[in-house]
Scaffold this motif. Structure first.
Motif, PDB file in Angstrom:
ATOM      1  N   UNK A  39      22.157 113.756  13.130  1.00  0.00           N
ATOM      2  CA  UNK A  39      22.759 114.503  11.876  1.00  0.00           C
ATOM      3  C   UNK A  39      24.246 114.446  12.035  1.00  0.00           C
ATOM      4  N   UNK A  40      24.813 114.297  13.043  1.00  0.00           N
ATOM      5  CA  UNK A  40      26.129 114.337  13.289  1.00  0.00           C
ATOM      6  C   UNK A  40      26.571 113.075  12.810  1.00  0.00           C
ATOM      7  N   UNK A  41      26.194 111.999  13.186  1.00  0.00           N
ATOM      8  CA  UNK A  41      26.763 110.749  12.591  1.00  0.00           C
ATOM      9  C   UNK A  41      26.663 110.622  11.136  1.00  0.00           C
ATOM     10  N   UNK A  42      25.228 110.977  10.484  1.00  0.00           N
ATOM     11  CA  UNK A  42      25.232 110.945   9.008  1.00  0.00           C
ATOM     12  C   UNK A  42      26.457 111.942   8.431  1.00  0.00           C
ATOM     13  N   UNK A  43      26.572 112.933   8.899  1.00  0.00           N
ATOM     14  CA  UNK A  43      27.426 113.996   8.309  1.00  0.00           C
ATOM     15  C   UNK A  43      28.717 113.538   8.302  1.00  0.00           C
TER      16      UNK A  43
END
Length: 64
Positions: free
Chosen positions: A7-11
């Motif tokens: 989720x962090x990478x996508x954000x």
């Protein structure tokens, strides 16, 4: 890899796109929002990494 890492990478990617589009359009608000999303993604990624580290430590101490 934890869900938070993903989720962090996508954000972070979403934030980078917003930043670039904001710069291209001259929209400072969009650019700043993109930078904030990148920072939030980095924090989320760090939380995921910390969770993984704790899980690994627990698994190591549980071994006979």
């Amino acid at each position: 890899m934890d869900k938070e890492n993903i989720k962090g990478a996508a954000q972070k990617i979403k934030g980078k796109v917003e930043e670039v589009v904001g710069k291209a359009l001259g929209d400072k608000d969009l650019e700043l929002h993109g930078k904030a999303d990148q920072l939030g993604g980095a924090v989320r990624d760090a939380v995921g990494t910390a969770k993984d580290t704790v899980k690994d430590a627990i698994n190591e101490t549980a071994k006979p």
